[in-house]
Scaffold this motif. Structure first.
Motif, mmCIF file in Angstrom:
data_model
loop_
_atom_site.group_PDB
_atom_site.id
_atom_site.type_symbol
_atom_site.label_atom_id
_atom_site.label_comp_id
_atom_site.label_asym_id
_atom_site.label_seq_id
_atom_site.Cartn_x
_atom_site.Cartn_y
_atom_site.Cartn_z
ATOM 1 N N PRO A 158 -3.363 16.423 -24.548
ATOM 2 C CA PRO A 158 -3.485 14.967 -24.632
ATOM 3 C C PRO A 158 -3.736 14.340 -23.268
ATOM 4 O O PRO A 158 -3.579 14.979 -22.225
ATOM 5 N N ILE A 159 -4.149 13.076 -23.288
ATOM 6 C CA ILE A 159 -4.073 12.247 -22.095
ATOM 7 C C ILE A 159 -2.660 11.690 -22.072
ATOM 8 O O ILE A 159 -2.302 10.831 -22.884
ATOM 9 N N GLY A 160 -1.841 12.226 -21.195
ATOM 10 C CA GLY A 160 -0.435 11.842 -21.171
ATOM 11 C C GLY A 160 0.079 11.698 -19.755
ATOM 12 O O GLY A 160 -0.488 12.255 -18.802
ATOM 13 N N PHE A 161 1.169 10.944 -19.598
ATOM 14 C CA PHE A 161 1.761 10.673 -18.295
ATOM 15 C C PHE A 161 3.226 11.095 -18.302
ATOM 16 O O PHE A 161 3.953 10.851 -19.276
ATOM 17 N N LEU A 162 3.642 11.719 -17.202
ATOM 18 C CA LEU A 162 5.028 12.159 -17.038
ATOM 19 C C LEU A 162 5.649 11.418 -15.854
ATOM 20 O O LEU A 162 5.153 11.508 -14.728
ATOM 21 N N ILE A 163 6.707 10.677 -16.126
ATOM 22 C CA ILE A 163 7.438 9.965 -15.081
ATOM 23 C C ILE A 163 8.793 10.638 -14.923
ATOM 24 O O ILE A 163 9.634 10.606 -15.826
ATOM 25 N N ASP A 164 8.995 11.281 -13.773
ATOM 26 C CA ASP A 164 10.257 11.910 -13.432
ATOM 27 C C ASP A 164 10.548 11.594 -11.963
ATOM 28 O O ASP A 164 9.775 10.852 -11.333
ATOM 29 N N PRO A 165 11.624 12.078 -11.389
ATOM 30 C CA PRO A 165 11.910 11.733 -9.988
ATOM 31 C C PRO A 165 10.767 12.038 -9.028
ATOM 32 O O PRO A 165 10.477 11.227 -8.133
ATOM 33 N N LEU A 166 10.113 13.186 -9.183
ATOM 34 C CA LEU A 166 9.029 13.537 -8.261
ATOM 35 C C LEU A 166 7.854 12.588 -8.397
ATOM 36 O O LEU A 166 7.339 12.059 -7.390
ATOM 37 N N SER A 167 7.392 12.338 -9.606
ATOM 38 C CA SER A 167 6.234 11.461 -9.786
ATOM 39 C C SER A 167 6.570 10.020 -9.427
ATOM 40 O O SER A 167 5.701 9.288 -8.929
ATOM 41 N N SER A 168 7.833 9.591 -9.630
ATOM 42 C CA SER A 168 8.186 8.219 -9.265
ATOM 43 C C SER A 168 8.180 8.034 -7.747
ATOM 44 O O SER A 168 7.787 6.966 -7.251
ATOM 45 N N VAL A 169 8.603 9.055 -6.999
ATOM 46 C CA VAL A 169 8.519 8.985 -5.534
ATOM 47 C C VAL A 169 7.059 8.908 -5.089
ATOM 48 O O VAL A 169 6.692 8.101 -4.221
ATOM 49 N N MET A 170 6.216 9.737 -5.686
ATOM 50 C CA MET A 170 4.799 9.719 -5.327
ATOM 51 C C MET A 170 4.150 8.393 -5.705
ATOM 52 O O MET A 170 3.275 7.893 -4.986
ATOM 53 N N LEU A 171 4.571 7.815 -6.827
ATOM 54 C CA LEU A 171 4.036 6.507 -7.220
ATOM 55 C C LEU A 171 4.366 5.447 -6.177
ATOM 56 O O LEU A 171 3.532 4.584 -5.857
ATOM 57 N N MET A 172 5.567 5.482 -5.645
ATOM 58 C CA MET A 172 5.945 4.511 -4.624
ATOM 59 C C MET A 172 5.102 4.668 -3.369
ATOM 60 O O MET A 172 4.696 3.679 -2.741
ATOM 61 N N VAL A 173 4.820 5.898 -2.995
ATOM 62 C CA VAL A 173 3.990 6.137 -1.810
ATOM 63 C C VAL A 173 2.569 5.648 -2.052
ATOM 64 O O VAL A 173 1.983 4.923 -1.230
ATOM 65 N N VAL A 174 1.999 6.041 -3.187
ATOM 66 C CA VAL A 174 0.604 5.701 -3.467
ATOM 67 C C VAL A 174 0.413 4.202 -3.607
ATOM 68 O O VAL A 174 -0.482 3.607 -2.987
ATOM 69 N N THR A 175 1.237 3.562 -4.424
ATOM 70 C CA THR A 175 1.048 2.131 -4.658
ATOM 71 C C THR A 175 1.579 1.282 -3.506
ATOM 72 O O THR A 175 0.980 0.255 -3.166
ATOM 73 N N GLY A 176 2.694 1.691 -2.891
ATOM 74 C CA GLY A 176 3.272 0.907 -1.813
ATOM 75 C C GLY A 176 2.419 0.925 -0.557
ATOM 76 O O GLY A 176 1.989 -0.131 -0.053
ATOM 77 N N VAL A 177 2.148 2.115 -0.036
ATOM 78 C CA VAL A 177 1.293 2.227 1.149
ATOM 79 C C VAL A 177 -0.127 1.768 0.807
ATOM 80 O O VAL A 177 -0.797 1.116 1.619
ATOM 81 N N GLY A 178 -0.568 2.084 -0.407
ATOM 82 C CA GLY A 178 -1.904 1.650 -0.823
ATOM 83 C C GLY A 178 -2.036 0.138 -0.833
ATOM 84 O O GLY A 178 -3.077 -0.404 -0.443
ATOM 85 N N LEU A 179 -1.007 -0.572 -1.257
ATOM 86 C CA LEU A 179 -1.043 -2.033 -1.265
ATOM 87 C C LEU A 179 -1.170 -2.577 0.150
ATOM 88 O O LEU A 179 -1.972 -3.495 0.404
#
Length: 664
Positions: A75-96
């Motif tokens: 499927p096209i699916g998304f997994l949110i766990d501690p590792l991906s949430s940390v990476m999300l903060m880096v990508v979206t935070g620094v990216g912003l």
């Protein structure tokens, strides 16, 4: 959950809006959609992080079934766990922050809307990469960031050097991606699924040999994407793109994708000690190989580029010794201070009207004080001096390498730490202190960057100053380690232990090494600036070797590029003589035999078609007579048909006709 889907969807909508309407309607207003979309994604990422911090179970969202059948469902699916949430903060935070900075840096550029379109497309790809719940979604994001890397490096396509750099990045990454794709095929063959959770739950079923094969193939992909030996050469050339591109793609996010991928697959790597050793040795070798090149570079962005290659080596060194949380810790802190340094270099370039040669700078501290101060914070952070961010994360990796029984790798890392401190303070002193070496016309127009550029610098400086303490103190037991513990703690060097005297000794040694690098740079470029040219002349051979980057690019050209070109030219000759010769020969044969084909067509083919056509015409006339439209005519035909059928049956069976009616 809707918020999970919206995180990549909003930047995608911004891509469509700016891509369709940007050139004609939005133009200089394109950043409103681009920055707004990333800002909302950042807010949603914070909410997901808060959920994970509260102890919520990992969130696995299936959008729709993409590939199914043959015993496999992807499927096209998304997994949110501690590792991906940390990476999300880096990508979206620094990216912003980088998106906001780009408003000022790219102001007035003809491709303003196009730049933000590409930047948002990169964000979409990177978010798919870190959020995907299976290897195929990961691979889509993996290839997407590679495409965006090409588009953004070659953004100023009127420059031949930019086009070549973009092409080089694209081609080199394809080499690594081939290995990554093989790993995905092996995983599908072994498990019958590409879902992370299913693969990791059954990873223990793998034999050591198969686990090693998968781990090494995955690492080949990481080598290309994260610029490790021998596929690192594309990253320094990528500095041809705009500075925000260097900060976002080649410092804070894309190049760390390989580190994220290795940590994500730690369940497989833990079963493959040979692969772990390869990862650690490759990381250590890259760290010590790239750092000396930064000692002599004169382009402000290229110094930072080779620093990035070296720092990525530390992250893989941490992964290779089992210090997964330490590797992610350094990934996060590196995003802070390296984005700060790249954006700071962009502020310098902006102030000097495009000048990047540090030999034509000097004395800028008084002219652009905010840029100078924030750049100094980033320099201290990457040098590894306490209490800034780089000290905590890099020291943790080195400490775990030593305590994990890898003294040689520890010594390599310590040597790289000394070189890092030296070349970064060299860069700061040559750029911001001493007598000015600027051209008079340039010096007359030097000015501090606008607040839209300096505010992101100040925020990143604050994160570089406090991020290490907030995330990683006390060492090996900080907030980030506890947060990631349910996923990656307890294996190899990652097990927690009480702070011992050896930890204090290792920490003190790391600080002394960083101070030694600073003192050497201060002596050579501030106290006694005549020492730098003296030592360069004294060790001219080594200086020339480093200035030419070990001639690795020239070796690659001689061994791979030029033979490929010659093969292409030889194939061109074969194509022209043999392939084109056959095609042209068939054409000439057809032309010379035209009279024969005309005779056959005229007298045989047309005649045959005319006979068939006349026969069809007669048949049609007969059938048309039968199709009168009257019911009694059709009834008569049915009766005659039945009579004929009975007659044929009687004739065929003769005397045995009674056998059809009476069973024997």
């Amino acid at each position: 959950m809707l918020s999970v889907v919206l995180i990549p969807l909003l930047p995608l909508l911004a891509v469509l809006i700016n891509g369709v309407f940007g050139r004609k309607y939005l133009k200089e207003s394109a950043h409103y959609f681009a920055v707004g979309a990333v800002a909302i994604s950042f807010i949603l990422s914070i909410s997901l992080l808060m959920q994970m911090m509260s102890g919520a179970m990992p969130i696995d969202v299936t959008v729709y079934s993409w590939v199914f059948g043959g015993g496999i469902d992807i499927p096209i699916g998304f997994l949110i766990d501690p590792l991906s949430s940390v990476m999300l903060m880096v990508v979206t935070g620094v990216g912003l922050l980088i998106h906001i900075y780009s408003i000022g840096y790219m102001h007035g550029d003809e491709g303003y809307y196009r730049f933000f379109t590409y930047l948002n497309l990169f964000m979409v790809s990177m978010l798919l990469l870190v959020m995907g719940d299976n290897y195929l979604v990961l691979f889509i994001g993996w290839e997407g960031v590679g495409l965006c890397s090409y588009l953004l490096i070659a953004f100023w396509f009127e420059k031949e050097s930019a086009i070549k750099a973009g092409t080089k990045a694209f081609v080199v990454n394809r080499i690594g991606d081939a290995g990554f794709l093989i790993a995905i095929f092996l995983i599908a063959q072994q498990f019958g699924t590409l879902n992370y959770l299913e693969v990791f739950d059954r990873a223990h079923q793998l034999s050591t040999g198969m686990a090693t094969a998968i781990a090494l193939c995955l690492f080949i992909g990481a080598i290309g994407k994260s610029a490790q030996i021998p596929l690192y050469t594309w990253l320094p050339d990528a500095m041809e793109g705009p500075t925000p591109v260097s900060a976002l793609i080649h410092a804070a996010t894309m190049v760390t994708a390989g580190v994220y991928m290795v940590v994500r697959n730690h369940a497989i790597y833990d079963l493959a000690p040979i692969a772990m050793t390869v990862v650690a040795v490759t990381g250590g070798a890259t760290a010590i190989f790239a750092a000396p090149i930064g000692l002599v570079q004169t382009d402000i962005k290229r110094v930072l580029a080779y620093s990035t290659v070296s720092q990525l080596g530390y992250m893989f060194l941490g992964c290779g010794v089992g210090a997964y949380a330490a590797a992610i810790f350094h990934l996060v802190t590196h995003a802070f201070f390296k984005a700060l340094l790249f954006l700071g270099s962009g502020s310098v370039i902006h102030a000097l009207g495009g000048e990047q040669d540090i030999r034509k700078m000097g004395g800028l501290k008084a002219e652009i004080p905010v840029t100078a101060l924030t750049f100094l914070v980033g320099t201290i952070a990457i040098a590894g001096l306490p209490p800034l961010a780089g000290f905590w994360s890099k020291d943790e990796i080195l400490g775990m390498a030593f305590k994990g029984g890898h003294p040689v790798l520890w010594l390599v890392g310590m040597t790289g730490a000394f070189l890092t401190s030296f070349y970064m303070f060299r860069l700061f002193y040559v750029t911001f202190t001493g007598e000015t070496r600027m051209e008079p016309a340039v010096a007359h127009h030097v000015h501090e960057s606008p607040s839209v550029m300096t505010v992101p610098l100040m925020i990143l400086a604050g994160l570089s100053l406090l991020g290490g303490v907030l995330l990683g103190f006390p060492p090996e037991q900080g907030w980030l380690h506890d947060f990631l513990a349910p996923m990656i703690a307890g294996e190899g060097a990652e097990a927690h232990h009480d702070f011992e005297i050896v930890d204090l000794a290792l920490m003190a040694g790391s600080v002394l090494v960083a101070l030694a690098g600073w003192w050497t740079a201060y002596t050579m470029y501030v106290r006694k600036p005549e020492l730098a040219p003296f030592w360069a002349a004294r060790f001219r051979g080594a200086h020339t070797l480093l200035l030419n980057k070990y001639w690795v690019d020239e070796a690659y050209d001689a061994v791979f590029v030029e033979p490929s070109k010659r093969l292409g030219r030889a194939w061109g000759v074969f194509d022209r003589i043999v392939i084109d010769g056959i095609v042209n020969g068939v054409g000439r044969l057809t032309t010379s035999g035209a009279w024969l084909s005309t005779w056959i067509e005229k007298y045989i083919l047309y005649g045959f078609l005319n006979v068939i056509g006349y026969s069809n015409h007669l048949g049609a006339r007969v059938l048309r007579r039968l199709q009168t439209g009257y019911v009694h005519h059709y009834a008569f035909i049915v009766v005659v048909g039945l009579f004929l059928m009975v007659y044929v049956i009687l004739w065929w069976h003769g005397d045995n006709f009674s056998g059809l009616l009476v069973p024997r």
